[in-house]
Design an enzyme around this catalytic site. Structure first.
Site, PDB file in Angstrom:
ATOM      1  N   GLY A   1       2.895   5.123   3.209  1.00 15.21           N
ATOM      2  CA  GLY A   1       3.001   3.998   4.136  1.00 15.21           C
ATOM      3  C   GLY A   1       1.697   3.288   4.409  1.00 15.21           C
ATOM      4  O   GLY A   1       1.602   2.482   5.334  1.00 15.21           O
TER       5      GLY A   1
ATOM      6  N   ILE B   1       2.067  -0.511   4.177  1.00 17.47           N
ATOM      7  CA  ILE B   1       2.805  -1.055   5.318  1.00 17.47           C
ATOM      8  C   ILE B   1       1.898  -1.117   6.547  1.00 17.47           C
ATOM      9  O   ILE B   1       1.871  -2.116   7.272  1.00 17.47           O
ATOM     10  CB  ILE B   1       4.059  -0.210   5.596  1.00 17.47           C
ATOM     11  CG1 ILE B   1       5.041  -0.361   4.433  1.00 17.47           C
ATOM     12  CG2 ILE B   1       4.726  -0.629   6.906  1.00 17.47           C
ATOM     13  CD1 ILE B   1       6.209   0.587   4.493  1.00 17.47           C
TER      14      ILE B   1
ATOM     15  N   LYS C   1      -7.133  -5.626  -1.732  1.00 20.07           N
ATOM     16  CA  LYS C   1      -7.009  -4.346  -2.431  1.00 20.07           C
ATOM     17  C   LYS C   1      -7.800  -4.501  -3.722  1.00 20.07           C
ATOM     18  O   LYS C   1      -7.363  -5.190  -4.649  1.00 20.07           O
ATOM     19  CB  LYS C   1      -5.550  -3.997  -2.731  1.00 20.07           C
ATOM     20  CG  LYS C   1      -5.424  -2.669  -3.467  1.00 20.07           C
ATOM     21  CD  LYS C   1      -4.078  -2.022  -3.266  1.00 20.07           C
ATOM     22  CE  LYS C   1      -4.072  -0.626  -3.891  1.00 20.07           C
ATOM     23  NZ  LYS C   1      -2.945   0.188  -3.417  1.00 20.07           N
TER      24      LYS C   1
ATOM     25  N   GLY D   1      -4.096   5.488  -3.021  1.00 16.54           N
ATOM     26  CA  GLY D   1      -3.869   6.911  -2.841  1.00 16.54           C
ATOM     27  C   GLY D   1      -4.757   7.484  -1.749  1.00 16.54           C
ATOM     28  O   GLY D   1      -4.909   6.903  -0.681  1.00 16.54           O
TER      29      GLY D   1
END
Length: 206
Positions: free
Chosen positions: A14, A17, A32, A101
Site C-alpha cells: 500500500g 496508495i 518515483k 519495495g
C-alpha cells in the site's frame, strides 16, 4: 516546504496508495525515480488518478523498466545501466518521492535504496502493513535506515487496526505513529482523501 521519501517494509503493502494520499494532502509533486514493471501501469499513473493533483505535479521517472522485479535486475534484463547521478532530487517542493519495495531493495548491484535515501538526506516515512510479521519487518527497516544515518519521520500503517502491533512497533522502534489507512471498499481520489484526513494530522507533515 515539505519533502518526504516514502518507503515500505515490503512490496505490495500500500505504499503507492499512501504516497497518493500524501501527495494530494500536501498538494505536492510526486516522483518515483525508478519504475520496474509496467504490465499493470506505472505507479505514477495510479498516483495521478488517486491524488487529485494537477498533471504537471506527477513527474516522469528517471528510469522506466519493463520487468516487475528489483530495479537492479530489471535494468539488466532491459539492457539499461542505472546512473545514480540521474536520481538527483527534482528542485520542486512540496515533494513526495516513492522508493520501490523495501529500504534494502537494490537499485544497482552495489547500491540499495537506503543508500540513496542517505544521499538525499530527506525524512523518510515507512509504510507498514498491519498483518502478521509487520513488527519484525518494521524494526529491521528502521535499523537499516538508521545505520546509514537516514532520518525517519515516522511510520504510516495500512490495513485493519492492530493496536498492539502498531504500538509495539512505535515504542520499540522509537518512531512517531503518523496514522493508519484502512482498506477501502471503493478506492478513488475522494475516498482516499477523506480517509487520510480522518486518520492523519496534516500538521505532522509540515
Amino acid at each position: 516546504m515539505s519533502a518526504f521519501v516514502v518507503t515500505g517494509t515490503d512490496t505490495g503493502i500500500g505504499k503507492t496508495i499512501f504516497s497518493a494520499a500524501l501527495t494530494g494532502a500536501l498538494h505536492a509533486h510526486y516522483w518515483k525515480p525508478v519504475q520496474a514493471g509496467l504490465d499493470d501501469g506505472a505507479d505514477r499513473d495510479h498516483v495521478a488518478s488517486l491524488s487529485g493533483v494537477p498533471a504537471d505535479h506527477i513527474l516522469p521517472e528517471a528510469y522506466r523498466l519493463n520487468t516487475p522485479c528489483s530495479p537492479h535486475r530489471a535494468a539488466e534484463i532491459d539492457g539499461v545501466v542505472i546512473d545514480l547521478a540521474q536520481l538527483s532530487l527534482p528542485h520542486v517542493r512540496p515533494l513526495v518521492v516513492e522508493g520501490a519495495g523495501g529500504a534494502l531493495v537494490p537499485v544497482t548491484r552495489n547500491t540499495t535504496y537506503a543508500d540513496v535515501f542517505a544521499w538525499w538526506n530527506l525524512p523518510v516515512i515507512v509504510v507498514a502493513r498491519t498483518a502478521l510479521g509487520t513488527i519484525n519487518h518494521s524494526l529491521l527497516t528502521f535499523e537499516a535506515l538508521r545505520s546509514r544515518g537516514v532520518p525517519i519521520h515516522g511510520v504510516a500503517f495500512v490495513g485493519e487496526a492492530n493496536e498492539d502491533s502498531e504500538a509495539t512497533i512505535c515504542a520499540m522502534g522509537e518512531v512517531k505513529r503518523l496514522g493508519r489507512l484502512p482498506m477501502l471498499d471503493l478506492l478513488d481520489a475522494q475516498g482516499l482523501a477523506t480517509a487520510f484526513a480522518q486518520r492523519f494530522r496534516i500538521e505532522d507533515f509540515n
